[in-house]
Write a protein that holds these residues in place. Structure first.
Motif, PDB file in Angstrom:
ATOM      1  N   SER A   1      -8.878   0.776  -7.703  1.00 13.43           N
ATOM      2  CA  SER A   1      -8.782  -0.148  -6.568  1.00 13.43           C
ATOM      3  C   SER A   1      -9.787  -1.121  -6.713  1.00 13.43           C
ATOM      4  O   SER A   1     -11.080  -0.757  -6.753  1.00 13.43           O
ATOM      5  CB  SER A   1      -8.755   0.521  -5.238  1.00 13.43           C
TER       6      SER A   1
ATOM      7  N   ASN B   1       0.755  -1.310   0.047  1.00 16.92           N
ATOM      8  CA  ASN B   1       0.132   0.188  -0.064  1.00 16.92           C
ATOM      9  C   ASN B   1       0.831   1.392   0.059  1.00 16.92           C
ATOM     10  O   ASN B   1       0.649   2.180   0.849  1.00 16.92           O
ATOM     11  CB  ASN B   1      -0.960  -0.172   1.349  1.00 16.92           C
TER      12      ASN B   1
ATOM     13  N   ILE C   1      -6.825   0.810   1.140  1.00 12.65           N
ATOM     14  CA  ILE C   1      -6.001   0.813  -0.163  1.00 12.65           C
ATOM     15  C   ILE C   1      -6.881   1.800  -1.057  1.00 12.65           C
ATOM     16  O   ILE C   1      -6.634   2.296  -2.446  1.00 12.65           O
ATOM     17  CB  ILE C   1      -6.120  -0.561  -1.112  1.00 12.65           C
TER      18      ILE C   1
END
Length: 439
Positions: free
Chosen positions: A165, A158, A192
């Motif tokens: 995403s 990350n 994320i």
């Protein structure tokens, strides 16, 4: 310097798996590591994939969709099934031993420097593998599909901004690291989500989806949910395939087919297709319906309801947590209700084996054989005798400690129409797969 492949693997696997540190420091070490390597992740066009289950299959669908358009595609996945090199692959081909050795020699001096001078100590095993992946993909691929290791927010992957995403599923797994409630786990996966980057979410429980909605809103990220903005209609299908219609924005597909069984694989393919369409839109590339249909139809992902023997029919599946066992159980009830099913199960001790077995036991036409296997590293495997003792009233459950002997014994009992499923752990089915390839 490492001289050969074995030394390179020894260096990687010799690192600590986890470091006890303040959570805020976790990615600081990874960011420092990447900065010393020249921040290769900042030059990468990539899609980031998180989720409790379905990550590997979604990555595979995305890889093939992108390859169908002529892209050179890197994939980063874990764990591996046969050989370590699978984790860093280009166009489906694992990295070569020589390239792996070269990468280790590039990162090793930086690791030594961090070991000596960084207050938290040097990087972990997974951080090193992640850094090697970013270095390799920077010069080798047009686009990468990067699978999260565990969670998302604090995961070593990350440290880049993706084009899209993807969060496939949310369920109970890795609770010691991610939290004990679905919203807590969802918050880790939602880590994320990056500012102004579109997000694709699979069919998540309401409490988990609320976290995604809020996180996307905070980040001004457009959220595309399966079952809402993107929709699928599953068509009943015989044989070893699934068939479905798909609709997203102006894209209407009728009769898409995939060769991986299960409604959840339709969801994985649909998440991948949605992310692919968003990627193509961002790069101003066309969306070709026939390429998409052909790509999805041929995608396979080793160890996901994979046939490894035809007569008798033996299938391996990497289901290794309670949500995956629920999906697997639904598939058995749906597709194999008229079939006598033998299931050989080996589970790591840190998994919810009681719940996993309870779910499996709801399939009526089932024989369950509990076994053991050599777990990875120091991780223990559930004691099959202790687990079986909880179900003394169920004569469908038995124990055969040696899994190789169990395969032989079950194969002898089966008739030509029966199904033999081997499941419970990706590490277990990796051993089984190697056993069948060698025999």
């Amino acid at each position: 310097m490492v001289e050969n492949y074995d030394e390179a693997l020894s260096f990687i696997h010799g690192r600590t798996k986890f470091k006890k540190s303040e959570k805020s420091d976790h990615l600081n070490r990874m960011r420092k590591f990447m900065a010393l390597l020249g921040d290769p992740q900042k030059d990468l066009s990539a899609i980031h994939v998180a989720g409790t289950n379905g990550k590997g299959s979604t990555v595979a669908y995305l890889r093939d969709l992108l390859m169908s358009q002529g892209y050179t595609v890197g994939t980063f996945t874990s764990p591996f099934l046969v050989r370590f090199n699978e984790r860093i692959s280009v166009d489906g081909k694992p990295i070569s031993d020589d390239d792996l050795v070269d990468l280790v020699n590039r990162v090793q001096p930086v690791v030594v420097d961090l070991d000596a001078h960084y207050s938290e100590g040097g990087p972990t095993e997974f951080e090193i593998i992640t850094a090697m992946m970013f270095l390799y993909f920077k010069t080798q691929v047009d686009v990468a599909v990067v699978e999260v290791g565990i969670g998302g927010l604090l995961d070593s992957t990350n440290v880049f901004t993706p084009a899209v995403s993807v969060i496939t599923t949310i369920g109970f797994d890795h609770m010691k690291l991610l939290g004990n409630t679905l919203p807590e786990i969802a918050a880790q996966k939602a880590g994320i989500i990056k500012p102004n980057v579109p997000v694709v979410a699979g069919r998540l429980p309401d409490s988990a989806m609320q976290v995604m909605v809020q996180t996307a809103k905070t980040n001004h990220s457009q959220l595309y949910r399966l079952g809402h903005e993107a929709t699928t209609t599953i068509k009943s299908e015989a044989g070893w395939q699934e068939k479905f219609d798909y609709h997203f924005k102006d894209n209407h597909f009728k009769g898409l087919k995939i060769s991986m069984l299960g409604d959840y694989q339709v969801d994985n393919a649909s998440c991948a297709l949605t992310a692919f369409i968003l990627y193509q839109e961002q790069t101003h590339q066309p969306i070709n319906q026939s390429d998409i249909a052909q790509s999805l139809a041929k995608t396979v992902w080793a160890g996901r309801f994979e046939t490894i023997n035809q007569e008798p029919l033996i299938v391996i599946d990497g289901a290794h947590n309670e949500p995956a066992f629920q999906e697997l159980t639904a598939l058995l009830k749906q597709r194999f209700s008229q079939t006598e099913i033998y299931v050989l199960v080996g589970i790591l001790a840190d998994k919810q084996h009681d719940k996993m077995l309870a779910t499996l036991r709801t399939v009526p036409n089932l024989h369950i054989i509990l076994t053991t296997f050599q777990g990875p590293g120091t991780r223990a495997v559930t004691d099959p005798e202790k687990l079986a003792a909880q179900y003394q009233d169920d004569d469908r459950i038995e124990v055969i400690d040696n899994w190789q002997l169990a395969i032989g014994a079950i194969s002898q009992r089966m008739s030509a129409d029966d199904l033999f499923l081997i499941t419970g752990s990706l590490y277990f089915i990796s051993d089984v797969r190697a056993f069948f390839k060698a025999s």
